[in-house]
Design a protein around this motif. Sequence first.
Motif, PDB file in Angstrom:
ATOM      1  N   PRO A 185      42.076 -56.683  27.677  1.00 40.69           N
ATOM      2  CA  PRO A 185      41.589 -58.026  28.008  1.00 40.69           C
ATOM      3  C   PRO A 185      40.075 -58.044  28.176  1.00 40.69           C
ATOM      4  O   PRO A 185      39.456 -57.008  28.477  1.00 40.69           O
ATOM      5  N   GLY A 242      51.204 -61.979  16.963  1.00 38.11           N
ATOM      6  CA  GLY A 242      50.402 -62.853  17.819  1.00 38.11           C
ATOM      7  C   GLY A 242      51.101 -64.109  18.286  1.00 38.11           C
ATOM      8  O   GLY A 242      50.440 -65.039  18.760  1.00 38.11           O
ATOM      9  N   SER A 253      50.936 -64.465  22.264  1.00 40.75           N
ATOM     10  CA  SER A 253      50.276 -63.371  22.983  1.00 40.75           C
ATOM     11  C   SER A 253      49.159 -63.862  23.895  1.00 40.75           C
ATOM     12  O   SER A 253      48.855 -63.235  24.916  1.00 40.75           O
ATOM     13  N   GLN A 254      48.553 -65.001  23.550  1.00 42.35           N
ATOM     14  CA  GLN A 254      47.472 -65.522  24.397  1.00 42.35           C
ATOM     15  C   GLN A 254      47.982 -65.938  25.771  1.00 42.35           C
ATOM     16  O   GLN A 254      47.224 -65.926  26.745  1.00 42.35           O
ATOM     17  N   GLY A 269      47.400 -63.142  28.049  1.00 46.18           N
ATOM     18  CA  GLY A 269      46.028 -62.664  28.214  1.00 46.18           C
ATOM     19  C   GLY A 269      45.556 -61.758  27.101  1.00 46.18           C
ATOM     20  O   GLY A 269      44.546 -61.067  27.251  1.00 46.18           O
ATOM     21  N   ASP A 320      44.003 -61.811  23.499  1.00 46.37           N
ATOM     22  CA  ASP A 320      43.339 -62.853  22.712  1.00 46.37           C
ATOM     23  C   ASP A 320      43.365 -62.618  21.212  1.00 46.37           C
ATOM     24  O   ASP A 320      42.774 -63.378  20.463  1.00 46.37           O
ATOM     25  N   ARG A 321      44.036 -61.538  20.771  1.00 51.79           N
ATOM     26  CA  ARG A 321      44.107 -61.269  19.333  1.00 51.79           C
ATOM     27  C   ARG A 321      45.391 -60.512  19.018  1.00 51.79           C
ATOM     28  O   ARG A 321      45.990 -59.900  19.909  1.00 51.79           O
TER      29      ARG A 321
END
Length: 718
Positions: free
Chosen positions: A386, A553, A556-557, A560, A562-563
């Motif tokens: 993160p 993905g 996944s955001q 936390g 971000d990719r």
Amino acid sequence: MNRTLHRIGAMCAARPWLTVSAWVAVLVLALGLAGTVGGTPRDDYDVPGTSSQAGTDLLRERFPSLSGTEARVVVHDPDGGQLDPALLDRVIGELRGVDQVGLASPAQPSADGDTAIIDVRYTVPVTDLDADAMDQLRAATGPARDAGLQVEYAGQVPEGEKPSSHTGELVGVLIALVILIIAFGSVVAAGLPIIAALIGLGIGSSGILLLAALTNIGTTAPTAAAMVGLGVGIDYALLLVTRHIEGLRAGLEPRAAAARATATAGRSILVAGAVVLLSLFGLVFSGLAAYRTYGYATAIVVATVMTAAITLVPALCAMSGRRIMSRRRRVVDAEPRQRPPLTARWAQRVGRRPAGWALLALAVLLLLGAPALTMRTWPQDAGSQPTENTVRRAYDLVAAEFGPGAYAPLVVAVDLTVVPQDSLPALRDRIEAVPGVARVSQPIVAPDATASVLTVQLAFSPQDERSSELVDKLRAEVLPDGAEVTGVTAVFADIADLLAERLWLVVGVVVGLSLILLTVVFRSILVPIKAALVNLLSVAAAYGVLTMVFQWGWGSQLLGVDRAVPVSTWVPLLLFAVLFGLSMDYEVFLLSRIREEWLATGDPFQSVVRGLAATARTITAAALIMVVVFAGFMTNADIVTKMIGVGLATAVALDATIVRLVLVPATMMLFGKANWWLPGWLDRLLPTLGRGRVMPDALATEDAATEASRPPEPVNAR
């Protein structure tokens, strides 16, 4: 076994205050020892038998100042100004004075001059670093921060410092308590599993720290062990408390009910715990010390909470008297239930069309598991962490200013007793000519001229598939004998290859040992085979969900991340060992009750209906608690812990619904009496645990003896 467990439960229930005091005393002692002589978990990146390890060993022997662990200090001016060379030299001087540092190289500036990298090499491996290594690193770079510059840290030293927020786990425990209150209708009954699990977890976690003083324990191993230990600890205690309440409602006094619950539920707990321990034992065959430490750490906690379930919980149950039941249930059940419970009606519905339900459940599990066929694994690196983590911020700065491959360059270790020193320039040119290589440093020769090092920067990030392909190309086509590729990226590539090879060995060992144990316990050929297959389906479905969430993905955001990132190499093997054991927990709980009904009635259909009716509520509550506990670990800052939490929560949720409520009862009804077939010669060959019954009739005599030898319960306990 049943008689022995009955006597253990009776003894603990007869002396509840002594038993509880003994457990508390052990907890205090364990915490005290862990705080005074316990060790510190450290990651061990050695991979014996690999090319990268050969290169590392060469440097340790011939070039010790470049052989230890490494750290990188990234200094950046957020305003875009040129960095002051004098200030950088001052920082380098401070770094050279840090304990165990063998080399702090000159600053490597970026093209625009607003960022610089300082490589720091220690003289010891990461496992031998001082406990305050990161604090010393921060102190040495203080002048840069005091000048208003951004300072971030990369490499093995800061990567070994894991964030220690436990908010998610605490929230998970509180939610688990609420679920238990709803399930039991009693705060006392809800609190007992939590108390027993936490005491067992505290002792087990202290044992891990004591073990860390003697051997290397990975930095994430205690967290993984706590995750599993807390879940199974609550589950095991919940199963025994449920059986205890059944005994109270059947008219037994609290001490006798606790003893009988230990004999019945305790047998299931021991078998389920044994399967978990066997699964963890499979990690020994992974070929990596880091995995073995996962197994040791988790086994310590599982064994402790299992022991607490069959000794501490009976004492707590007896101590609670009838207050453990809700007010409306503090009467003996005198009338039979007029209407079958919902789970019994559900089982009957599944039994009417077992083939259709089995195919539907199988289709769902296969659909969820299909994405696992595209899973790509790579050990977690800074680019997966993160953004609040310093190594991630360092990764982003280095990638933006120096290129994506600059964060973790390859290291070529050359044995100059094999490769002539005057051939190094030509070797450097050959490496730099390989497509995908961005830059190769000038050779650095050891003081005794027996070894040399070249640093190779790739044109793409460490987790890019082309990085590992390029490592293979350098080894196969470019480097001569006596030259080895090492460094973090090469080590990670070797780890990924090794674990991919060892996965099937671990699977074979775990499944084989579990089949033997379940055959002995359930006296059946078909039941253990079906149990292994459905558990493998649960694991495959968890792999598929991990692939969708992290590699593809999808969502996944929300965690936390971000990719999109590959699934960590550490996760599949560890998840298999843990999930196979946890899935067997529910399988053992359900099959033990079904077998009990089968031995009593000989009816293959009704035994499944009654077994599911008797255990579904407990299994559902236990699974919901596990899902909540594991979901709490998804909030952990470490991405490996996130992945483990997602995988465990997914598998347990699927296991307690699709598998236990649909697939298992449907297949057992399809096979009927064949479920319990065992050849006579094999029955005679196998050892016998108890008398083959989960609840022998002789326990009634034990109950009577227990009651006759105890004074009556106080009035206010009722």
